[in-house]
Design a protein around this motif. Structure first.
Motif, PDB file in Angstrom:
ATOM      1  N   ASP A   1       2.227  -4.832   3.132  1.00  0.00           N
ATOM      2  CA  ASP A   1       1.127  -5.600   3.700  1.00  0.00           C
ATOM      3  C   ASP A   1       1.682  -6.875   4.322  1.00  0.00           C
ATOM      4  O   ASP A   1       2.601  -7.489   3.782  1.00  0.00           O
ATOM      5  CB  ASP A   1       0.098  -5.969   2.619  1.00  0.00           C
TER       6      ASP A   1
ATOM      7  N   GLY B   1      -1.592   0.977  -6.925  1.00  0.00           N
ATOM      8  CA  GLY B   1      -0.942  -0.258  -6.501  1.00  0.00           C
ATOM      9  C   GLY B   1      -0.634  -1.230  -7.606  1.00  0.00           C
ATOM     10  O   GLY B   1      -0.282  -2.380  -7.356  1.00  0.00           O
TER      11      GLY B   1
ATOM     12  N   ARG C   1       0.850  -1.189   0.000  1.00  0.00           N
ATOM     13  CA  ARG C   1       0.000   0.000   0.000  1.00  0.00           C
ATOM     14  C   ARG C   1       0.889   1.244   0.000  1.00  0.00           C
ATOM     15  O   ARG C   1       2.061   1.167   0.350  1.00  0.00           O
ATOM     16  CB  ARG C   1      -0.869   0.035   1.264  1.00  0.00           C
ATOM     17  N   ASN C   2       0.298   2.371  -0.398  1.00  0.00           N
ATOM     18  CA  ASN C   2       1.056   3.612  -0.327  1.00  0.00           C
ATOM     19  C   ASN C   2       0.110   4.787  -0.107  1.00  0.00           C
ATOM     20  O   ASN C   2      -1.100   4.674  -0.304  1.00  0.00           O
ATOM     21  CB  ASN C   2       1.904   3.802  -1.581  1.00  0.00           C
ATOM     22  N   ASP C   3       0.695   5.888   0.329  1.00  0.00           N
ATOM     23  CA  ASP C   3      -0.057   7.112   0.608  1.00  0.00           C
ATOM     24  C   ASP C   3       0.217   8.208  -0.419  1.00  0.00           C
ATOM     25  O   ASP C   3       0.009   9.386  -0.145  1.00  0.00           O
ATOM     26  CB  ASP C   3       0.304   7.634   2.001  1.00  0.00           C
TER      27      ASP C   3
END
Length: 66
Positions: free
Chosen positions: A63, A36, A2-4
Protein backbone atom coordinates in the motif's frame (compact mmCIF):
# COMPACT_ATOMS: atom_id res chain seq x y z
CA UNK A 1 0.22 -4.76 2.70
CA UNK A 2 -2.64 -6.24 0.69
CA UNK A 3 -2.59 -9.68 -0.87
CA UNK A 4 -4.58 -11.88 -3.22
CA UNK A 5 -4.04 -15.15 -1.35
CA UNK A 6 -7.72 -15.73 -0.60
CA UNK A 7 -8.79 -15.10 -4.21
CA UNK A 8 -6.02 -17.33 -5.54
CA UNK A 9 -6.90 -20.06 -3.04
CA UNK A 10 -10.61 -19.94 -3.87
CA UNK A 11 -9.85 -20.02 -7.61
CA UNK A 12 -8.16 -23.38 -6.99
CA UNK A 13 -11.12 -24.51 -4.83
CA UNK A 14 -8.88 -25.02 -1.79
CA UNK A 15 -9.76 -24.59 1.85
CA UNK A 16 -7.43 -22.73 4.18
CA UNK A 17 -6.51 -26.11 5.65
CA UNK A 18 -5.66 -27.51 2.22
CA UNK A 19 -3.36 -24.59 1.45
CA UNK A 20 -1.80 -24.79 4.91
CA UNK A 21 -0.96 -28.45 4.33
CA UNK A 22 0.71 -27.69 1.00
CA UNK A 23 2.72 -24.85 2.55
CA UNK A 24 3.51 -26.77 5.76
CA UNK A 25 2.02 -24.06 7.98
CA UNK A 26 -1.04 -23.93 10.21
CA UNK A 27 -4.52 -23.03 8.94
CA UNK A 28 -4.36 -20.08 11.34
CA UNK A 29 -1.27 -18.80 9.52
CA UNK A 30 -3.09 -18.91 6.19
CA UNK A 31 -6.03 -17.07 7.76
CA UNK A 32 -3.75 -14.42 9.26
CA UNK A 33 -2.04 -13.85 5.89
CA UNK A 34 -5.38 -13.58 4.08
CA UNK A 35 -6.77 -11.08 6.58
CA UNK A 36 -3.59 -8.98 6.59
CA UNK A 37 -2.79 -9.63 10.24
CA UNK A 38 0.48 -11.37 9.33
CA UNK A 39 3.07 -10.66 6.65
CA UNK A 40 4.78 -13.91 5.73
CA UNK A 41 8.52 -14.39 5.66
CA UNK A 42 10.19 -14.08 2.28
CA UNK A 43 10.62 -17.86 1.93
CA UNK A 44 6.91 -18.40 2.66
CA UNK A 45 5.89 -15.60 0.27
CA UNK A 46 8.00 -17.21 -2.46
CA UNK A 47 6.50 -20.62 -1.69
CA UNK A 48 2.99 -19.13 -1.98
CA UNK A 49 3.79 -17.44 -5.29
CA UNK A 50 5.35 -20.58 -6.76
CA UNK A 51 2.38 -22.68 -5.69
CA UNK A 52 0.02 -20.32 -7.50
CA UNK A 53 2.33 -20.04 -10.51
CA UNK A 54 2.85 -16.30 -10.17
CA UNK A 55 5.34 -13.80 -8.78
CA UNK A 56 5.52 -12.52 -5.21
CA UNK A 57 4.70 -9.03 -6.53
CA UNK A 58 1.49 -10.33 -8.09
CA UNK A 59 0.38 -11.93 -4.82
CA UNK A 60 1.42 -9.17 -2.39
CA UNK A 61 0.81 -5.46 -2.97
CA UNK A 62 2.44 -2.73 -0.92
CA UNK A 63 0.00 0.00 0.00
CA UNK A 64 1.23 3.49 -0.78
CA UNK A 65 0.61 4.48 2.85
CA UNK A 66 2.89 1.76 4.25
Amino acid sequence: MRNDVKALRLAKDLSQGDLATVLDVSRQTVNAIETGRYSPSLPLAIKLARFFGTSVEEVFHVDEND
